[in-house]
Each structure stands twice: as structure tokens, then as C-alpha cells.
Write an enzyme that holds these catalytic residues in place. Sequence first.
Site, PDB file in Angstrom:
ATOM      1  CD  GLU A 139      -1.338  -5.850   5.566  1.00 17.03           C
ATOM      2  OE1 GLU A 139      -0.907  -6.231   4.452  1.00 17.03           O
ATOM      3  OE2 GLU A 139      -1.927  -4.765   5.719  1.00 17.03           O
ATOM      4  CB  CYS A 197      -1.003  -0.039   1.146  1.00 16.71           C
ATOM      5  SG  CYS A 197      -2.320   1.183   0.894  1.00 16.71           S
ATOM      6  CG  HIS A 246      -3.587  -3.516   2.882  1.00 14.98           C
ATOM      7  ND1 HIS A 246      -2.647  -3.018   3.763  1.00 14.98           N
ATOM      8  CD2 HIS A 246      -4.160  -2.434   2.291  1.00 14.98           C
ATOM      9  CE1 HIS A 246      -2.650  -1.699   3.707  1.00 14.98           C
ATOM     10  NE2 HIS A 246      -3.557  -1.306   2.829  1.00 14.98           N
TER      11      HIS A 246
END
Length: 314
Positions: free
Chosen positions: A240, A127, A238
Site C-alpha cells: 500500500e 508487515c 508493504h
Amino acid sequence: MQLGGGLLWVGIAAILCIAASSVDAATTTRPIIGILAQPGPNTGEQYIAASYVKYVEAAGARVAPIFYNETADNVRTLVASLNGVLFTGGGADISVGTQFYSTALVIYNTILQLNDAGIYMPLWGTCMGFELINNLVSNANVLGSVDAENYTVALDFTPEFAYSRMFGRAQPIIIQNLATKNITMNNHMLSVYVSTFNATAALTSFFNVLSTNYDRQGVHFVSSIEGKKYPVYATQWHPEKNQFEWVNEVIDHSADAIYTMQYMANFLVGEARQNSNRFANAAAESSALIYASARHLYDSGETADASFEETYVW
Ligand SMILES: *[C@@H]1O[C@H](CO)[C@@H](O)[C@H](O)[C@H]1NC(C)=O
Ligand SMILES: *[C@@H]1O[C@H](CO)[C@@H](O)[C@H](O)[C@H]1NC(C)=O
Ligand SMILES: *[C@@H]1O[C@H](CO)[C@@H](O)[C@H](O)[C@H]1NC(C)=O
Ligand SMILES: *[C@@H]1O[C@H](CO)[C@@H](O)[C@H](O)[C@H]1NC(C)=O
């Protein structure tokens, strides 16, 4: 005939020996990933969202924070002791001239130098880290506005994905999930337009584009990139959040999404296993690890930035 056959086998054995001895066997099973901390959440503090730490830990690595206000010499020494570095998402000012940008530039240059010296060492950006890496590589501000906050979509793969390190050896189900399921979470107001990328020689010569996406307004942006020569990777999305963020955003927690994002974590840490960088001694290692120094692990109720479930703060 017999002699010829024998010579052939000797020849093959010689080739195999040469091939084997030219492989750099320097790897590690104890990888440590540096994560660059950023200013906030309160004035005078710096933080790393805990989801990034958990993400690399879940793939078998430990984390060492890199403080953005550390001296360049200390950053260079630290980076050379690590097996890889991750630039996270967040809301830092990444303008040229900020201390945060300067430290990121030192990290980037150090990793390129180590790779040039034959030490295979990855750098990953997620990001804001993706945006930062595009600016670092182009030495310009290549970002444009997009409407892609809280926006979870499937990747539009380019033909290059199939030959990439990032995706080329993934099981077909991983690619199918990424390409057909809305599991990649975007949460950004800026990105690199495909048109800007194509027009920027510093980017087209450095990276292959592996995927793109359209924002809510139909703006076409780059969403996954991989260095042609260097193990430098970035995703605007993202990997994660699916596993580790539960805040009020569109984040897919399905088993397919978790399996897919664990592949992404395994890929990054797998890259970091490909060098044998280490700290000078056990004491230096343990004082650099996140276990040693994090002042607090806040839950999101306590942090100014409630887009993270938990946050390490210094
Ligand atoms: C770096 O920032 C931390 C706060 O996160 C502060 O405590 C420390 O004094 C700063 N170090 C320097 C050298 O400015
Ligand atoms: C994914 O999201 C897009 C719009 O963002 C929507 O058009 C599409 O139907 C969704 N696909 C699935 C499989 O849910
Ligand atoms: C950007 O470059 C890619 C690869 O050369 C090409 O397929 C694509 O059409 C280009 N897009 C734009 C908007 O220039
Ligand atoms: C994200 O989108 C969902 C679904 O539209 C909405 O319920 C949620 O409030 C949004 N979150 C933020 C932080 O805007």
C-alpha cells in the site's frame, strides 16, 4: 453408434450440471474489509493508517474498523458480517496477553471457523500484520531481529509462487516487476527467518512460502506466504505504500510499481468478493463503516507516528 453418442452427450450434460450446482455462487460486489485498529498514536487513542483504507477502497471495497478493545462477542459478530479482514503494519505490542493480540486471535479463529463452515473469507497481514499472523498460526513467538527498515527490494520468488492463488494468475509483467525491480518496501526490525519457518511444523503445515528476502546483513527472512488450506495471506513488505505514502522513506512511486501494487489490492479484494457475508441491515452496515465513526483524519504533521501521510484516529 448413434445411441452411444447420445448417451455420451447426456453423460457430459449430467457432469456439467453436477459441476455447476456444486459451485458456491455466493459472492458480493459490495465487499467490506475489516481493518484492525491499534493503540496510539496518543495514549487512550487507537488508529489505522489511512494508506490501508485507501488501498482497499481503490480496489472497490469499503472499510469497517475493528476496535482492538472491543469485546470478543462483538468482534465475532462483526467479523461474520465482513467479507475479509486486514491486519496492518505499525508498531503495536503484539505480545501474547495484550488486548491487541487477544482481539487478533478472536478474528483469526473466527475466520478459520467461517472457512471451515464453507464460507470463503480471506485474512491478510502486512508487515506487523505478517508478524502477527505467523505468531497466531504457530502459537509462539517466531520473530527474530532483522536490518530491513526503509529497505526497498525485489522479491526472491520460491518455486511455489507459480502455483499460488496470490501470484499464479498474475500477468507476467506483474511477476517480472516484483522479481526484478526494487519496489517492495520493507520497514521492519523483526521477521521470520527462513530457518525458523522451516523448523516450525505449525508454519510449514499451514503455509506455502511464496517469496523470501535477505536483509542488509544477509539474514534470510520469509517475505510472502499463503495458506495451503485457508485463504490466509501475509507479506512482510508493504503493497500500500507505493500509491499512498509520501513520507521520507525509500518508496518507489514509478508507474510500474503502482500498476503492480494495484494488482495486489485487486487480489485481496477479489478474495473478499468470494463470500456473501453482510450486515443484518443497512443501518448496522452504515454505523460499522469507517465513514461513520472516524474522529479525525490527521495529516502526518499532527500524528506522533510520522511514518504515515494520513491516519484515522479514534
Ligand atoms: C476503547 O478505546 C477507545 C479509545 O480509542 C475508548 O474511547 C473507549 O472507551 C474504549 N472502550 C472500552 C470498552 O474500553
Ligand atoms: C536493488 O537493490 C539492490 C540492493 O538493495 C541493488 O544491489 C540492486 O542493484 C538494485 N536493483 C535495481 C534494479 O535497482
Ligand atoms: C527451507 O525450506 C525450503 C523448502 O523446503 C528449502 O528450499 C530451503 O533450502 C530451506 N532453507 C533453510 C535455511 O532451511
Ligand atoms: C530512508 O532512506 C533514504 C535514502 O537513504 C533517506 O534519505 C531517508 O532519510 C530514510 N528515511 C528514514 C525515515 O530513515
